[in-house]
Scaffold this active site. Structure first.
Site, PDB file in Angstrom:
ATOM      1  N   PHE A  77       4.982   0.469   7.134  1.00  0.00           N
ATOM      2  CA  PHE A  77       5.849  -0.701   7.046  1.00  0.00           C
ATOM      3  C   PHE A  77       6.366  -0.893   5.621  1.00  0.00           C
ATOM      4  O   PHE A  77       7.526  -1.267   5.414  1.00  0.00           O
ATOM      5  CB  PHE A  77       5.101  -1.946   7.525  1.00  0.00           C
ATOM      6  CG  PHE A  77       4.676  -1.867   8.970  1.00  0.00           C
ATOM      7  CD1 PHE A  77       5.607  -2.042   9.993  1.00  0.00           C
ATOM      8  CD2 PHE A  77       3.363  -1.599   9.321  1.00  0.00           C
ATOM      9  CE1 PHE A  77       5.228  -1.963  11.321  1.00  0.00           C
ATOM     10  CE2 PHE A  77       2.967  -1.517  10.650  1.00  0.00           C
ATOM     11  CZ  PHE A  77       3.902  -1.690  11.658  1.00  0.00           C
ATOM     12  N   CYS A  78       5.509  -0.630   4.633  1.00  0.00           N
ATOM     13  CA  CYS A  78       5.957  -0.705   3.240  1.00  0.00           C
ATOM     14  C   CYS A  78       6.996   0.361   2.948  1.00  0.00           C
ATOM     15  O   CYS A  78       7.960   0.127   2.199  1.00  0.00           O
ATOM     16  CB  CYS A  78       4.769  -0.543   2.288  1.00  0.00           C
ATOM     17  SG  CYS A  78       3.514  -1.844   2.424  1.00  0.00           S
TER      18      CYS A  78
ATOM     19  N   TYR B 293       0.896  -1.164   0.000  1.00  0.00           N
ATOM     20  CA  TYR B 293       0.000   0.000   0.000  1.00  0.00           C
ATOM     21  C   TYR B 293       0.928   1.206   0.000  1.00  0.00           C
ATOM     22  O   TYR B 293       1.893   1.251   0.771  1.00  0.00           O
ATOM     23  CB  TYR B 293      -0.892   0.049   1.247  1.00  0.00           C
ATOM     24  CG  TYR B 293      -1.774  -1.153   1.477  1.00  0.00           C
ATOM     25  CD1 TYR B 293      -2.283  -1.894   0.412  1.00  0.00           C
ATOM     26  CD2 TYR B 293      -2.095  -1.546   2.773  1.00  0.00           C
ATOM     27  CE1 TYR B 293      -3.089  -2.993   0.647  1.00  0.00           C
ATOM     28  CE2 TYR B 293      -2.904  -2.642   3.015  1.00  0.00           C
ATOM     29  CZ  TYR B 293      -3.398  -3.369   1.953  1.00  0.00           C
ATOM     30  OH  TYR B 293      -4.201  -4.458   2.184  1.00  0.00           O
TER      31      TYR B 293
ATOM     32  N   CYS C 287       1.532   2.932   3.449  1.00  0.00           N
ATOM     33  CA  CYS C 287       1.723   2.048   4.600  1.00  0.00           C
ATOM     34  C   CYS C 287       3.102   2.297   5.202  1.00  0.00           C
ATOM     35  O   CYS C 287       4.118   2.234   4.498  1.00  0.00           O
ATOM     36  CB  CYS C 287       1.586   0.598   4.147  1.00  0.00           C
ATOM     37  SG  CYS C 287       2.259  -0.615   5.309  1.00  0.00           S
TER      38      CYS C 287
END
Length: 331
Positions: free
Chosen positions: A103-104, A98, A101
């Site tokens: 974490f991404c 995403y 996001c």
């Protein structure tokens, strides 16, 4: 000598006899042919050269210099060979994500830092059909040369270890440096990310503007974009205020964000340039990735204006460099 009559707009009948040659206009008389001497070939004289269009040579400005951090091509077709990867321990890297996001964005910062070209597949959060091949249904997911890796911290550690003997800067750390890196990398996942999220959706206006950006960058059709923007704004505002803040013991999300930033700068970075000393470590890259994910939001503006994190962020921007995504999109 017989001469062919020129046809006009109103041609006479074919039975009309041709006029006498001495009655033709002078300019229509057949041209005289040059004589041939010594059996020389008959050549037409070349026309005089045309006058030059410019009296001075035309000069063009030199092209702007290329300032990319790596040598990979941003327009490389998917799965096409990339010459820049010949010195890297990877041939093909694909990130399923995403766009905003946190974490991404940790993973994207790591790939950018090491100059690794990577393909990006934007996952539709409603259907997740892009990762139907995976039993793991969260993002990020990274596929490296056909091998799947899940969880942002695992992915970052894998990339760092594989780059240690190549062009990367992850190897050769002391035990103390490794322990410090692990401590603050865990802090990012366990505390910092959960403080940033309710800050993004702190008010109705901020939540609305955040989802406008999220749906613009995400994988949505027109109908889904408006539906997700409306439903996402309402749901994330309520979840942030009534669930996330209580779960993570947050009373004032902005105040807690400022405390996190000052804790990072005082105890992780200290008097050094980075948490890793002269060079960024995994914790530096993780914090930078999370902040870069919200750089267009008021959360980022307020954090830089009210804490001492700004100069460190600028140093990290210079270290990480531009995006190495193969689609040319900046992170």
């Amino acid at each position: 000598m017989r001469m062919r009559r020129l046809s006009g707009t109103h041609a006479s009948s074919a039975s009309t006899p041709p006029p006498s040659p001495h009655l033709l206009p002078r300019q229509l008389a057949p041209p005289s042919l040059p004589s041939r001497q010594n059996n020389a070939p008959l050549l037409a004289s070349p026309p005089p050269p045309a006058p030059p269009l410019h009296t001075h040579p035309l000069t063009l400005p030199p092209p702007p210099p290329r300032t990319r951090r790596h040598t990979g091509s941003l327009s490389r077709p998917r799965n096409a060979p990339n010459p820049a990867q010949s010195s890297l321990p990877f041939k093909d890297v694909t990130l399923y994500q995403y766009d905003v996001c946190p974490f991404c964005n940790k993973v994207k910062a790591m790939l950018d830092f090491h100059g690794i070209p990577y393909d990006v597949v934007e996952v539709n959060p409603l259907f997740k059909s892009e990762i139907k091949f995976s039993e793991y249904k969260k993002v990020p997911v990274v596929v490296i040369d056909g091998e799947q890796f899940n969880d942002s911290s695992v992915i970052m550690r894998t990339v760092d270890e594989r780059m240690a003997g190549k062009a990367g800067r992850g190897g050769g750390l002391s035990k103390a440096a490794r322990e410090k890196e692990a401590k603050w990398a865990a802090w990012v996942d366990e505390r910092f990310v959960h403080v940033v999220t309710p800050n993004i959706y702190r008010t109705w206006g901020e939540a609305w503007r955040a989802f406008d950006y999220i749906t613009e960058r995400g994988n949505f059709d027109v109908f889904q974009r408006y539906a997700v923007r409306l439903s996402g704004t309402v749901s994330m505002y309520l979840i942030s205020q009534n669930v996330l803040k209580k779960r993570h013991n947050i009373v004032d999300e902005r105040k807690e964000l400022y405390l996190c930033m000052e804790d990072w700068m005082a105890n992780a970075v200290g008097k050094q340039a980075f948490c890793g000393g002269d060079q960024p470590n995994l914790a530096d890259i993780a914090v930078f990735g999370v902040l870069r994910a919200v750089k267009t939001f008021e959360t980022f503006t307020d954090a830089c204006a009210n804490t001492s994190v700004g100069p460190w962020y600028k140093r990290m921007e210079a270290e990480v460099g531009e995006s190495t995504r193969t689609d040319g999109v900046q992170n």
